[in-house]
Design an enzyme around this catalytic site. Sequence first.
Site, PDB file in Angstrom:
ATOM      1  N   HIS A  76     -10.579  42.306 -43.824  1.00  0.00           N
ATOM      2  CA  HIS A  76     -10.645  41.546 -45.068  1.00  0.00           C
ATOM      3  C   HIS A  76      -9.531  42.010 -46.004  1.00  0.00           C
ATOM      4  O   HIS A  76      -9.143  43.176 -45.981  1.00  0.00           O
ATOM      5  CB  HIS A  76     -11.993  41.785 -45.764  1.00  0.00           C
ATOM      6  CG  HIS A  76     -13.148  41.253 -45.002  1.00  0.00           C
ATOM      7  ND1 HIS A  76     -13.761  41.962 -44.005  1.00  0.00           N
ATOM      8  CD2 HIS A  76     -13.797  40.063 -45.074  1.00  0.00           C
ATOM      9  CE1 HIS A  76     -14.741  41.240 -43.503  1.00  0.00           C
ATOM     10  NE2 HIS A  76     -14.788  40.078 -44.125  1.00  0.00           N
ATOM     11  N   ASP A 116      10.798  57.332 -37.859  1.00  0.00           N
ATOM     12  CA  ASP A 116      11.993  56.518 -38.022  1.00  0.00           C
ATOM     13  C   ASP A 116      13.105  57.285 -38.724  1.00  0.00           C
ATOM     14  O   ASP A 116      14.267  57.229 -38.323  1.00  0.00           O
ATOM     15  CB  ASP A 116      11.666  55.246 -38.810  1.00  0.00           C
ATOM     16  CG  ASP A 116      12.887  54.371 -39.014  1.00  0.00           C
ATOM     17  OD1 ASP A 116      13.593  54.078 -38.024  1.00  0.00           O
ATOM     18  OD2 ASP A 116      13.143  53.982 -40.173  1.00  0.00           O
TER      19      ASP A 116
END
Length: 170
Positions: free
Chosen positions: A88, A139
Site C-alpha cells: 500500500h 554502487d
Amino acid sequence: MSSAPSTTSEPDLQLSHLDEHGQVRMVDVSGKALSSRSATAICTVRLSAAAFDLLDAKKNAKGEVLNTARVAGVLAAKRCAELIPMCHSLPLDFIGIEFSSDTEQKVIHITATCKTRYTTGVEMEAMTACNIAALTIYDMCKAADKGIVIEQSRLLEKTGGKSGTWRATL
C-alpha cells in the site's frame, strides 16, 4: 548479529496476499482503524579492507557515500509501493537511516526505521530503505571492490496494528 528466522506452528496461518483461490491480491485495509506503527530493519555490507578504508576515510571517488546511501534509503521507503506490487502507499511520518562501522570486520551495519499512523504496517518500507541504502554503498564503492557482500537483511522489530509488537530473536 545472526539468528534463524522466526517460525511458528500455528495451523491457521495463511499468506495474506493470496485470496481463497490462490490468486494474488492487495490486502483490503479499508475497514481497519488508523494506529501508530513502526518497523526497524537491518542489513550488513561487507567490504574488502581497501574499499572499507576508502569509505572510512571518506576518500571514495564518488563522494560522501553514507550520506548518499541515507538519501537513497529515504527515497526508497517513500516509493516502496511502486517497487513491491502489493504494498500500500503509506503516508510516512518518519524515515531514519543509521550507519555503524565495524573496522575490525570491515562491515557497515545499516539500520532503517519507518513510522506511520495508518491502517497497515511499515515493515516493507523499512526493509526497502535498508536494502537500497546497502545497494547504494555497493554502487559507490564497486570501483574499489566488486566483491562487496550485502548480508543478513532482516526485520528487527515492528510495532502497532492488530498483531502488536514483534521482535526478532537474536
